[in-house]
Design a protein around this motif. Structure first.
Motif, PDB file in Angstrom:
ATOM      1  N   ASP A  92       9.355 -13.489  -6.067  1.00  0.00           N
ATOM      2  CA  ASP A  92       9.585 -12.927  -4.748  1.00  0.00           C
ATOM      3  C   ASP A  92       9.854 -11.437  -4.916  1.00  0.00           C
ATOM      4  O   ASP A  92      10.698 -11.037  -5.704  1.00  0.00           O
ATOM      5  CB  ASP A  92      10.795 -13.614  -4.126  1.00  0.00           C
ATOM      6  N   LEU A  93       9.120 -10.637  -4.166  1.00  0.00           N
ATOM      7  CA  LEU A  93       9.293  -9.188  -4.290  1.00  0.00           C
ATOM      8  C   LEU A  93      10.686  -8.727  -3.874  1.00  0.00           C
ATOM      9  O   LEU A  93      11.111  -7.635  -4.209  1.00  0.00           O
ATOM     10  CB  LEU A  93       8.248  -8.459  -3.455  1.00  0.00           C
ATOM     11  N   ASN A 118      15.925   3.784   3.652  1.00  0.00           N
ATOM     12  CA  ASN A 118      16.676   2.522   3.615  1.00  0.00           C
ATOM     13  C   ASN A 118      16.232   1.595   4.736  1.00  0.00           C
ATOM     14  O   ASN A 118      16.106   0.384   4.533  1.00  0.00           O
ATOM     15  CB  ASN A 118      18.173   2.783   3.704  1.00  0.00           C
ATOM     16  N   ALA A 119      16.004   2.139   5.925  1.00  0.00           N
ATOM     17  CA  ALA A 119      15.573   1.316   7.060  1.00  0.00           C
ATOM     18  C   ALA A 119      14.201   0.706   6.789  1.00  0.00           C
ATOM     19  O   ALA A 119      13.952  -0.473   7.062  1.00  0.00           O
ATOM     20  CB  ALA A 119      15.548   2.157   8.335  1.00  0.00           C
ATOM     21  N   ILE A 120      13.304   1.492   6.229  1.00  0.00           N
ATOM     22  CA  ILE A 120      11.968   0.990   5.915  1.00  0.00           C
ATOM     23  C   ILE A 120      12.051  -0.072   4.823  1.00  0.00           C
ATOM     24  O   ILE A 120      11.438  -1.140   4.936  1.00  0.00           O
ATOM     25  CB  ILE A 120      11.042   2.154   5.493  1.00  0.00           C
ATOM     26  N   ALA A 121      12.816   0.207   3.790  1.00  0.00           N
ATOM     27  CA  ALA A 121      12.949  -0.768   2.699  1.00  0.00           C
ATOM     28  C   ALA A 121      13.545  -2.077   3.204  1.00  0.00           C
ATOM     29  O   ALA A 121      13.089  -3.164   2.834  1.00  0.00           O
ATOM     30  CB  ALA A 121      13.803  -0.190   1.580  1.00  0.00           C
ATOM     31  N   ALA A 122      14.531  -1.969   4.079  1.00  0.00           N
ATOM     32  CA  ALA A 122      15.141  -3.192   4.630  1.00  0.00           C
ATOM     33  C   ALA A 122      14.133  -3.950   5.482  1.00  0.00           C
ATOM     34  O   ALA A 122      14.051  -5.181   5.409  1.00  0.00           O
ATOM     35  CB  ALA A 122      16.374  -2.821   5.453  1.00  0.00           C
ATOM     36  N   ALA A 123      13.334  -3.231   6.266  1.00  0.00           N
ATOM     37  CA  ALA A 123      12.336  -3.883   7.111  1.00  0.00           C
ATOM     38  C   ALA A 123      11.262  -4.555   6.254  1.00  0.00           C
ATOM     39  O   ALA A 123      10.824  -5.665   6.551  1.00  0.00           O
ATOM     40  CB  ALA A 123      11.705  -2.865   8.061  1.00  0.00           C
ATOM     41  N   ILE A 134       1.139  -8.126   0.069  1.00  0.00           N
ATOM     42  CA  ILE A 134      -0.098  -7.509   0.559  1.00  0.00           C
ATOM     43  C   ILE A 134       0.201  -6.129   1.125  1.00  0.00           C
ATOM     44  O   ILE A 134      -0.517  -5.164   0.852  1.00  0.00           O
ATOM     45  CB  ILE A 134      -0.776  -8.434   1.597  1.00  0.00           C
ATOM     46  N   PHE A 135       1.271  -6.013   1.888  1.00  0.00           N
ATOM     47  CA  PHE A 135       1.644  -4.719   2.454  1.00  0.00           C
ATOM     48  C   PHE A 135       1.864  -3.689   1.351  1.00  0.00           C
ATOM     49  O   PHE A 135       1.366  -2.565   1.411  1.00  0.00           O
ATOM     50  CB  PHE A 135       2.916  -4.861   3.297  1.00  0.00           C
ATOM     51  N   LYS A 136       2.600  -4.069   0.312  1.00  0.00           N
ATOM     52  CA  LYS A 136       2.888  -3.134  -0.775  1.00  0.00           C
ATOM     53  C   LYS A 136       1.629  -2.760  -1.553  1.00  0.00           C
ATOM     54  O   LYS A 136       1.448  -1.598  -1.931  1.00  0.00           O
ATOM     55  CB  LYS A 136       3.942  -3.724  -1.716  1.00  0.00           C
ATOM     56  N   LEU A 170       7.248  -4.576  11.113  1.00  0.00           N
ATOM     57  CA  LEU A 170       7.900  -3.319  10.732  1.00  0.00           C
ATOM     58  C   LEU A 170       8.143  -2.438  11.947  1.00  0.00           C
ATOM     59  O   LEU A 170       9.204  -1.822  12.077  1.00  0.00           O
ATOM     60  CB  LEU A 170       7.063  -2.577   9.688  1.00  0.00           C
ATOM     61  N   SER A 171       7.162  -2.390  12.818  1.00  0.00           N
ATOM     62  CA  SER A 171       7.311  -1.591  14.032  1.00  0.00           C
ATOM     63  C   SER A 171       8.481  -2.101  14.866  1.00  0.00           C
ATOM     64  O   SER A 171       9.304  -1.307  15.346  1.00  0.00           O
ATOM     65  CB  SER A 171       6.015  -1.645  14.841  1.00  0.00           C
ATOM     66  N   ALA A 172       8.568  -3.409  15.011  1.00  0.00           N
ATOM     67  CA  ALA A 172       9.670  -3.990  15.782  1.00  0.00           C
ATOM     68  C   ALA A 172      11.017  -3.718  15.098  1.00  0.00           C
ATOM     69  O   ALA A 172      11.998  -3.363  15.750  1.00  0.00           O
ATOM     70  CB  ALA A 172       9.456  -5.486  15.955  1.00  0.00           C
ATOM     71  N   SER A 173      11.037  -3.840  13.773  1.00  0.00           N
ATOM     72  CA  SER A 173      12.288  -3.625  13.034  1.00  0.00           C
ATOM     73  C   SER A 173      12.748  -2.171  13.088  1.00  0.00           C
ATOM     74  O   SER A 173      13.943  -1.897  13.109  1.00  0.00           O
ATOM     75  CB  SER A 173      12.124  -4.017  11.561  1.00  0.00           C
ATOM     76  N   LEU A 174      11.801  -1.250  13.101  1.00  0.00           N
ATOM     77  CA  LEU A 174      12.157   0.169  13.038  1.00  0.00           C
ATOM     78  C   LEU A 174      12.301   0.820  14.411  1.00  0.00           C
ATOM     79  O   LEU A 174      12.739   1.971  14.489  1.00  0.00           O
ATOM     80  CB  LEU A 174      11.119   0.928  12.207  1.00  0.00           C
ATOM     81  N   GLN A 175      11.960   0.124  15.483  1.00  0.00           N
ATOM     82  CA  GLN A 175      12.056   0.705  16.817  1.00  0.00           C
ATOM     83  C   GLN A 175      13.461   1.229  17.128  1.00  0.00           C
ATOM     84  O   GLN A 175      13.585   2.372  17.573  1.00  0.00           O
ATOM     85  CB  GLN A 175      11.629  -0.307  17.881  1.00  0.00           C
ATOM     86  N   PRO A 176      14.495   0.444  16.913  1.00  0.00           N
ATOM     87  CA  PRO A 176      15.843   0.970  17.226  1.00  0.00           C
ATOM     88  C   PRO A 176      16.180   2.218  16.401  1.00  0.00           C
ATOM     89  O   PRO A 176      16.758   3.168  16.911  1.00  0.00           O
ATOM     90  CB  PRO A 176      16.772  -0.193  16.858  1.00  0.00           C
ATOM     91  N   PHE A 177      15.769   2.220  15.147  1.00  0.00           N
ATOM     92  CA  PHE A 177      16.054   3.365  14.288  1.00  0.00           C
ATOM     93  C   PHE A 177      15.277   4.586  14.760  1.00  0.00           C
ATOM     94  O   PHE A 177      15.812   5.683  14.862  1.00  0.00           O
ATOM     95  CB  PHE A 177      15.701   3.036  12.838  1.00  0.00           C
TER      96      PHE A 177
END
Length: 183
Positions: A92-93, A118-123, A134-136, A170-177
């Motif tokens: 698991d990555l 950090n926000a991107i890594a968490a997302a 695949i994303f990575k 990712l877009s949904a996760s990062l929207q608040p940030f």
């Protein structure tokens, strides 16, 4: 890359091989870590692949896509190591620990703030395992959909679908940030 491969194949140029190794080593090492979960075996897997590549350097022209060849070779070497040591255990990555300094090597990444990184890594960590891999491979390692499909034995459409899922999440996760930083 073509020039380095030419020098390696036709001139046995060890300096070119060293430069090629340094260019390719880190993404392959990180990819091996996804399977092996331990730094030393991952490093050994990558080094084994490069030793074999050097041994068959005179046949490099037979390899259509050297990047895909290296990823597939590292995957097979890592899986063979796992089979030899233990029953197969899927990696698991999320558990891959890579020094942050290596992720900050690109100029674009250096411009990001620590908080955004950090926000991107968490997302990214929240993505499902296959989707995350695949994303990575596409976004961080710069492989094409076709190359990733070849490495993972899936169709390019599956790669596309998984990337769409990743980007939507990712877009949904990062929207608040993002909303918070633009206000």
């Amino acid at each position: 890359m073509k020039e380095l491969l030419h020098r390696i194949q036709f001139h046995d140029d060890q300096q070119a091989f060293k430069a090629f190794y340094q260019q390719q080593m880190f993404p392959l090492y990180r990819f091996a870590l996804a399977f092996l979960k331990q730094h030393q075996p991952a490093e050994e897997a990558v080094n084994d692949v490069f030793v074999k590549l050097w041994q068959r350097r005179h046949t490099l022209h037979e390899i259509d896509n050297i990047r895909v060849y290296l990823y597939v070779a590292v995957k097979h070497t890592a899986l063979n190591q796992l089979r030899a040591a233990n029953p197969f255990e899927e990696a698991d990555l999320d558990n891959v620990q890579v020094p942050l300094v290596r992720f900050c090597a690109g100029a674009e990444q250096r411009l990001l703030t620590h908080e955004l990184q950090n926000a991107i890594a968490a997302a990214v960590r929240l993505l499902p395992p296959k989707c995350r891999m695949i994303f990575k491979l596409v976004k961080e390692d710069g492989l094409s959909y076709k190359e990733v499909a070849g490495i993972l034995n899936i169709s390019p459409k599956t790669v596309d679908a998984q990337l769409m899922i990743a980007l939507r999440k990712l877009s949904a996760s990062l929207q608040p940030f993002l909303h918070h930083t633009t206000v």
